[in-house]
Structure formats: C-alpha cells, structure tokens
Scaffold this active site. Sequence first.
Site, PDB file in Angstrom:
ATOM      1  N   ASP A 108       0.856  -1.183   0.000  1.00 28.10           N
ATOM      2  CA  ASP A 108       0.000   0.000   0.000  1.00 28.10           C
ATOM      3  C   ASP A 108       0.897   1.241   0.000  1.00 28.10           C
ATOM      4  O   ASP A 108       1.695   1.422   0.916  1.00 28.10           O
ATOM      5  CB  ASP A 108      -0.873  -0.020   1.265  1.00 28.10           C
ATOM      6  CG  ASP A 108      -2.192   0.687   1.067  1.00 28.10           C
ATOM      7  OD1 ASP A 108      -2.190   1.783   0.502  1.00 28.10           O
ATOM      8  OD2 ASP A 108      -3.219   0.141   1.500  1.00 28.10           O
ATOM      9  N   ASP A 212      -2.979   4.831  -2.525  1.00 30.31           N
ATOM     10  CA  ASP A 212      -3.944   5.509  -1.679  1.00 30.31           C
ATOM     11  C   ASP A 212      -4.354   6.851  -2.306  1.00 30.31           C
ATOM     12  O   ASP A 212      -3.506   7.565  -2.855  1.00 30.31           O
ATOM     13  CB  ASP A 212      -3.265   5.758  -0.325  1.00 30.31           C
ATOM     14  CG  ASP A 212      -4.229   6.153   0.747  1.00 30.31           C
ATOM     15  OD1 ASP A 212      -5.085   5.339   1.088  1.00 30.31           O
ATOM     16  OD2 ASP A 212      -4.126   7.294   1.252  1.00 30.31           O
ATOM     17  N   GLU A 270      11.091  -5.766 -14.306  1.00 32.17           N
ATOM     18  CA  GLU A 270      10.575  -6.887 -15.110  1.00 32.17           C
ATOM     19  C   GLU A 270      10.654  -8.154 -14.278  1.00 32.17           C
ATOM     20  O   GLU A 270      11.283  -8.192 -13.241  1.00 32.17           O
ATOM     21  CB  GLU A 270      11.452  -7.074 -16.350  1.00 32.17           C
ATOM     22  CG  GLU A 270      11.395  -5.931 -17.334  1.00 32.17           C
ATOM     23  CD  GLU A 270      10.193  -6.006 -18.267  1.00 32.17           C
ATOM     24  OE1 GLU A 270       9.591  -7.093 -18.368  1.00 32.17           O
ATOM     25  OE2 GLU A 270       9.868  -4.979 -18.885  1.00 32.17           O
ATOM     26  N   HIS A 341     -11.227  -1.628   4.237  1.00 35.59           N
ATOM     27  CA  HIS A 341     -11.066  -1.227   5.634  1.00 35.59           C
ATOM     28  C   HIS A 341     -11.730   0.117   5.952  1.00 35.59           C
ATOM     29  O   HIS A 341     -11.553   0.629   7.058  1.00 35.59           O
ATOM     30  CB  HIS A 341      -9.575  -1.150   5.943  1.00 35.59           C
ATOM     31  CG  HIS A 341      -8.885  -0.155   5.068  1.00 35.59           C
ATOM     32  ND1 HIS A 341      -8.781  -0.307   3.699  1.00 35.59           N
ATOM     33  CD2 HIS A 341      -8.314   1.031   5.352  1.00 35.59           C
ATOM     34  CE1 HIS A 341      -8.176   0.736   3.185  1.00 35.59           C
ATOM     35  NE2 HIS A 341      -7.878   1.564   4.167  1.00 35.59           N
ATOM     36  N   ASP A 342     -12.445   0.691   4.980  1.00 30.55           N
ATOM     37  CA  ASP A 342     -13.148   1.960   5.215  1.00 30.55           C
ATOM     38  C   ASP A 342     -14.655   1.778   5.156  1.00 30.55           C
ATOM     39  O   ASP A 342     -15.393   2.741   5.421  1.00 30.55           O
ATOM     40  CB  ASP A 342     -12.785   2.988   4.129  1.00 30.55           C
ATOM     41  CG  ASP A 342     -11.298   3.292   4.072  1.00 30.55           C
ATOM     42  OD1 ASP A 342     -10.659   3.272   5.140  1.00 30.55           O
ATOM     43  OD2 ASP A 342     -10.788   3.545   2.967  1.00 30.55           O
TER      44      ASP A 342
END
Length: 553
Positions: A108, A212, A270, A341-342
Amino acid sequence: MPVDSTDLALEDAEWWKKTTVYHVYPRSFFDSNGDGIGDIPGIIEKLDYIQYLGYETIWISPFTESPQRDFGYDISDYYAISPHYGDMALFEKLVQEVHGRGMKLVFDLVLNHTSDQHDWFKESASSRDNPKADWYIWRDGKGRNGTRAPNNWRAMAGNKAWTYYPERDQFNYTAFLPFQPDLNYHNPEVKEAMFEIARFWLNKGVDGFRLDIVSAIYEDPELRDNPISFRLSPSDQSLSIFFQHLKHNFLHEKSFEFATELRDVVNEFENPKRILIGESHGDEGVINRFCHHEGKNGLHAVFLFKAISTPFRAPNYRNLLMRFEEHFPDPLLPTLVFANHDRNRVISRLGGSVKKAKLLALFQFTCRGIPFTYFGDEIGIPRVRIPLKQGKDAIALQHNWVPQFLVDRSAEILNRDECRTPMLWNDEAYAGFCHTSAQPWLPVAENFKDINVEKQMAEPDSLLNFYRKVICLRNETPALNAGQLEIAHDFCNRKMLAYYRIAGGEKYLVLLNMSRYRLKSPLDNEVLLSTHAQGKETHFQPFEGRVMVAAHH
Ligand code: GLC
C-alpha cells in the site's frame, strides 16, 4: 484439493489480469506476539490459509513507520517498518514466503500525503525558507489579518482542508485529515523522492502498489473555490461533501498524467511485471483516465466503488456490468470491490444473509475484472457496532458529534473501527486472534463461536468453502479468469441476472437469481457450480446462482 498457485505462472506478463486479491488489514489479521495487534509474522503464519482459499495476490494495508493516528495511512518514514508490525528482516521474509508459494504481494503506497510527524513536514513547517519549505502546500491566509483560509476547499474526510500553522503564519492544505499534510507534486523534487520510494520497495520484490487516494495527488495551482453541491455526504460516484463539489482539489488533469509517469517507473522492473491499482472515487467515465491518458498507459486498474453502493437487485447489477464493460473494455479491466477497511462489512450490507453473500461471491469471481476480498468477508464477519464516542478511528473521533441513532440507521459506517475488528480464526478466547493474556485492539465480533475459520473449514456448505470453490473454478477456467463478458440479455429480467464468459471455444453462462422467489431454470445445461447444494434442479432456489456450460468445442 487446495489450488496450486505455482501453476499460475510467475513469468506470465499479464498475471495481474487473471489474479484474485485478498486484502489484509495487518492490525487485525493475526497477532503473533501477544500485544493485541496483528503483525507481519502473524501474516506469514496465515499465508497457507490465504493460499488454501485460492487467492494469488495479497494486498496489505500500510505497515511502515507511523504515529498510527490513521493506523498506517499517516506515514512518518517510508523506508522503515513500524515496530508495531515487525522489522525489515521480517518484511523480507514475508516477500520470500509469499513468492515461495507462487503468490504476489501488493504494497500500500501513500503518495498523496505524509504524517505531520514526518521529518520532511517538520522541516517544512518550521519556517518559510528551509530546504523543504515548498514540499507541502502552504498559502497565506486571506482577509485583512490573513486569518481566513486561502479558499473554501473541504477535505474528503469532511473537515476543512486548511490548517493554520503559526510558525509560518500560513495555512497548510490536506486532502484528508489535518495531520496528513498533502505533498506538493508541483515541486519536481517531491515527485522524484516519492518515485525513489517506489523503486526501493520494487527492489525489495513487491509486485505492485495499491495507491492511496491517487485522485488527490494534484490540485488546482490557482486554488479556485469549489462550487456548491446539493449533497451532504459523499457517494461513490460523486466527489461532493458537505454541500461542496470537490472540483478543484480532486481528479485534477495532472493526476492522470502522474499515473503515466508512475507507470514508467514500475515498467523499469521486469520478471515479473509490477502493477498499479489506484484508489479513486468518481464516475467511471472519468476515473478510467487513470488507466490510459493521452495515448499512454497509466495504472493497471482502479477501484470501482460504485459496486459497493449498488442495490443488490438484478437490474441494478446488470446496469453496473454494462457500465463497467462500457468504460473498461479490453485491454482495460474493471475491478470488483465490495468492501475494504473503510466500508461496511459485506454480510452486514446484505442484511446478514449468507445466501446473498454466496451469490455475491459467485458474481464477483465469475465477472470480468480483478476481484478483491477484504479479509474476513469470506467467513461473513459482521459489522461490529462501536459507538462513535468510543471510536479509535480518526474519522469517528472527528464526527463524534453526530447523533448515534443516525449512524446506526445508516447502511454505511462512519466509525471505521466497525469493519476493522479482528479476524475470527476459531472459537477460543478472542477468536484465536491473539493470546489470552493480551487485549485485542478492537473488540472481537460477539458471534465468533458460530462464525470462524476453523468451523467453516469443517462445514462443506459454509461461506468459506463456497469462496474456495468459486475461486478454484475461476483459477482453472480461462473463460472465467481471462475471457470476454457478454450480458445474456435474453435471460435477464427483474429477478435474474445472466452473462456469458467466453474464451477460445469455451462458453459459460452465469445465472443469478437475485430474488426471493423460486424461478424456473431457462436451460438444463450442465451445472459446474451452484451456490446451493441441490444446484441441478429444474428450479432456481431464492438467491441461487449457477455457472452452466453454454458451449464446449
Ligand atoms: C484512503 C484509505 C483510508 C485512509 C485515507 C487517507 O481512503 O483507504 O483508510 O484513511 O486514504 O490516507
């Protein structure tokens, strides 16, 4: 038989098009050291479980150094693992363990803002003429004494977007919460510093990034006021909040261009190719520009949150599919996202119905696109009610003046703690999430004795086993994981949703009875999978879905 993910060839440059993603919220997954919060060794310990379900890719919410005011989405050091979760050696072990299973790891990446505790920000905030003075967005106030904010912008979290800092006698801009100051991407040094961070983690072996709030990277340099809107609360389609349309601080043209520049960075890597999945709210017709902009490739995919708020009815889902196909035709790819998670827990949005949850899983894993599962939705962890005033979540704290009865009535959550409660592993104390001597950081769902992994593994008809079956079917069926999708309009009606998946000579028909009525099956073709045990009958049970063979060559 567990799915052998090593069959999903690592060398396949297009691996991400066929993948399925399991989203781990590290604080809540598994606590290995008895401090009440999950950690990296806890994730390593449970990798076999994720693989057993058939997922190939794991996306983990942030675990780098952070004061944890937004539980990791406020980063104070991008190069260090937070001691809450482990250390760099453990992270490297995690990468190894994931890859050893033929699986992928998505990291993330919070590019838009840092924590206000990041050294860059501390320096930037200290004066108007330090080397980092222009790394964040600072402006003089308006009005005679400069005490009014530079413009009317609101942040996505509902608060005002500007915070006054006496040290600089200036206002600082934030797209989210006041302790998450936005980086100034108009400054090339900032962009380069963040690209270096991306390279650092790609060199560590991560297979891609979940980006995000990528919709917030740039904002209007002229700081024009936002227009008014008639909406109080935001929706998945429109970026409006508290009667303001966030026109000038989100989805700025330059953010689409930024996506193509970041694509160039990940393209430096790659074997395997790395991917970018962006978090953006807004209309599909607009946010697909993150994936291709002015003839250049950008992000590989972007979350399509509209699915979350689409009513669970056949005509609505048919429209949803039509929109996804219209705006994300091949070589673009939609995403299939129903929680994170929101947001509210899937089962709670579906009124607690396991039948509906199975049908939704059938939809999700048989459509064209990348499916995402938020940890625990595969067993039906419910929304755990936690009053705003007891919230640990910064959004809950900010809104603790909202009357609780309004929140309780709402289909969506305002206190994000409610969807972040610990994973339910077994029927022991704290559902096996942490040692009994510890106190889990959030309460464990009360019904954990009925709903937990161990129990559902042992029940052939459990939600968990249905997830496993449908993911397995998807993994081994090219038409389902890579084929074209065609809506079978002839079989669609107010109760039934139907679509074909086609690849080579193979064609499958997916039929979903999204109603509470028994319906006669329009065909008696071979059934590959049903949400119901007796899936071969002449009638569909209420909320039964089936995958049927439509043609075989
Ligand atoms: C994203 C995350 C959310 C976080 C916010 C600010 O929306 O999903 O959890 O609070 O960005 O980083």
